[in-house]
Design an enzyme around this catalytic site. Structure first.
Site, PDB file in Angstrom:
ATOM      1  N   ASN A 189      -9.820   0.818   9.086  1.00 16.08           N
ATOM      2  CA  ASN A 189      -9.172   0.386  10.319  1.00 16.08           C
ATOM      3  C   ASN A 189      -9.862   0.993  11.538  1.00 16.08           C
ATOM      4  O   ASN A 189     -10.519   0.300  12.312  1.00 16.08           O
ATOM      5  CB  ASN A 189      -7.683   0.771  10.281  1.00 16.08           C
ATOM      6  CG  ASN A 189      -6.882   0.216  11.447  1.00 16.08           C
ATOM      7  OD1 ASN A 189      -7.417  -0.248  12.441  1.00 16.08           O
ATOM      8  ND2 ASN A 189      -5.588   0.255  11.339  1.00 16.08           N
ATOM      9  N   THR A 190      -9.779   2.325  11.658  1.00 19.85           N
ATOM     10  CA  THR A 190     -10.267   2.986  12.867  1.00 19.85           C
ATOM     11  C   THR A 190     -11.750   2.750  13.119  1.00 19.85           C
ATOM     12  O   THR A 190     -12.172   2.614  14.272  1.00 19.85           O
ATOM     13  CB  THR A 190      -9.990   4.507  12.776  1.00 19.85           C
ATOM     14  OG1 THR A 190      -8.645   4.694  12.341  1.00 19.85           O
ATOM     15  CG2 THR A 190     -10.183   5.192  14.111  1.00 19.85           C
ATOM     16  N   LYS A 248       0.877  -1.173   0.000  1.00 17.47           N
ATOM     17  CA  LYS A 248       0.000   0.000   0.000  1.00 17.47           C
ATOM     18  C   LYS A 248       0.911   1.219   0.000  1.00 17.47           C
ATOM     19  O   LYS A 248       1.566   1.511   1.002  1.00 17.47           O
ATOM     20  CB  LYS A 248      -0.922  -0.004   1.218  1.00 17.47           C
ATOM     21  CG  LYS A 248      -1.709   1.285   1.365  1.00 17.47           C
ATOM     22  CD  LYS A 248      -2.657   1.267   2.552  1.00 17.47           C
ATOM     23  CE  LYS A 248      -3.064   2.681   2.928  1.00 17.47           C
ATOM     24  NZ  LYS A 248      -4.002   2.719   4.050  1.00 17.47           N
ATOM     25  N   GLY A 308      -8.793   8.031   9.687  1.00 20.71           N
ATOM     26  CA  GLY A 308      -9.162   8.042  11.106  1.00 20.71           C
ATOM     27  C   GLY A 308     -10.237   9.042  11.480  1.00 20.71           C
ATOM     28  O   GLY A 308     -10.562   9.198  12.648  1.00 20.71           O
TER      29      GLY A 308
END
Lengths: 67, 268
Positions: free
Chosen positions: B217-218, B103, B164
């Site tokens: 993710n977050t 990535k 995020g």
């Protein structure tokens, strides 16, 4: 032997002869790390043959959580 | 009903789950392990960092990533082309056969974590030349996505909102244009929404639009109940994909009765 390991001044006695010995002395899980010596990657296959010298800079990295 | 779908193809890797999850910000490794499993993801992102000091016998992330899970190392935290290339190479050395994908992430601004687009394009070009399968994280800019196709990206990963932030899709129209122009040029290259998703409806919404996958993710790790959110996100992505394949009904301005007008018991 004085080395810079991950940015930290580190003294190792007895002096490790090569990168493989260095990882053993630092008690690092050799299968789960990648190593750079003076900015150049040392592959797993090269570790035992790659000599470490006084003043060398070593980076030892692994996986951590990330996104 | 099972969804009759093609796999998500990322270079040599085929995934039947269209949700890719990160491994950061969890409260502990048990939660990480549970969320990876409950999300149904077949690929996880990881970061490459200096070995942390660790006690003998202590577990690490390595112990909770299943052996059949695909690993996508990122170059998060890199602000220069050189740091990005160096991190990608270390990731490949670290992961061996499992580390062909990367990535590509070159950050341009600390506060927004928006990518440095020219550096991202250069990094992708250089890494493709070194044999990497590159999945670059990029701003929701259609032209930047096209430039990434030109340099050999195996997928483009525009952000929905800052990393995020959990803001959801800030610019759905740009995302629609990205889908249009990328698919017109390279229908085989996946578009993956990476960053900014907050809730399953965000994920479902972009999947309904025709995005090929979602990376988050977050939104899972920082949910109050991360395990439950991992399942919810799996359902959101799956529902959105199924809806895309099913094809939505046409929108109309006025009502159209669902119940028959014949046989009413009263007269109008």
């Amino acid at each position: 032997m004085r080395l810079l390991v991950n940015g930290e001044p580190t003294v190792l006695e007895p002096a490790p002869a090569n990168v493989a010995e260095l990882l053993v002395q630092l008690r690092l899980p050799h299968e789960r790390v990648a190593v750079e010596l003076n900015g150049e990657i040392v592959t797993r296959a090269e570790r035992a043959a790659r000599a470490v010298h006084d003043g060398d800079s070593v980076e030892v990295v692994t996986l951590v959580g990330g996104g | 009903m099972t969804v009759n779908d093609t796999p998500l193809q990322l270079g040599p890797v085929s995934l039947t789950s269209r949700l890719i999850v990160g491994t950061g910000k969890y409260r502990d490794l048990d939660e990480t392990a549970d969320c990876l499993r409950l999300s149904g993801a077949q690929m996880v992102t990881v970061a490459i960092r200096r070995v942390p000091p660790k006690k003998e016998g202590e577990r690490s992330l390595w112990d909770v990533i299943p052996p059949d899970m695909h690993i996508l190392p990122n170059t998060a935290g890199c602000y220069t082309l050189d740091d990005c290339l160096r991190t990608a190479r270390l990731g490949r050395e670290l992961l061996g056969e499992r580390g062909k994908l990367v990535k590509v992430e070159v950050i341009g601004d600390e506060k927004t974590l928006f990518p440095d687009v020219p550096a991202t394009i250069e990094a992708t070009r250089a890494l493709v030349n070194e044999g990497f399968v590159c999945l670059p994280y990029v701003t929701d800019d259609p032209v930047a996505c096209l430039r990434l196709l030109d340099v050999g990206a195996a997928a483009v990963m525009p952000l929905a909102a800052p990393i995020g932030s959990g803001l959801g899709v800030r610019n759905p129209h740009n995302l629609a244009i990205i889908l249009e122009v990328v698919k017109a040029k390279r229908p085989d290259v996946p578009v993956i929404v990476d960053a900014g998703v907050g809730v399953p409806s965000d994920a479902a919404r972009v999947m309904e639009m025709g995005v090929d996958g979602v990376l988050m993710n977050t939104a899972i790790a920082q949910a109050q109940n991360a395990r439950l959110m991992a399942e919810a996100m799996k359902d959101g992505v799956r529902a959105g994909r199924a809806a895309y394949l099913a094809g939505r009904m046409p929108m109309k301005l006025y009502a159209s009765a669902s119940s028959p007008l014949q046989g009413l018991i009263h007269t109008r």
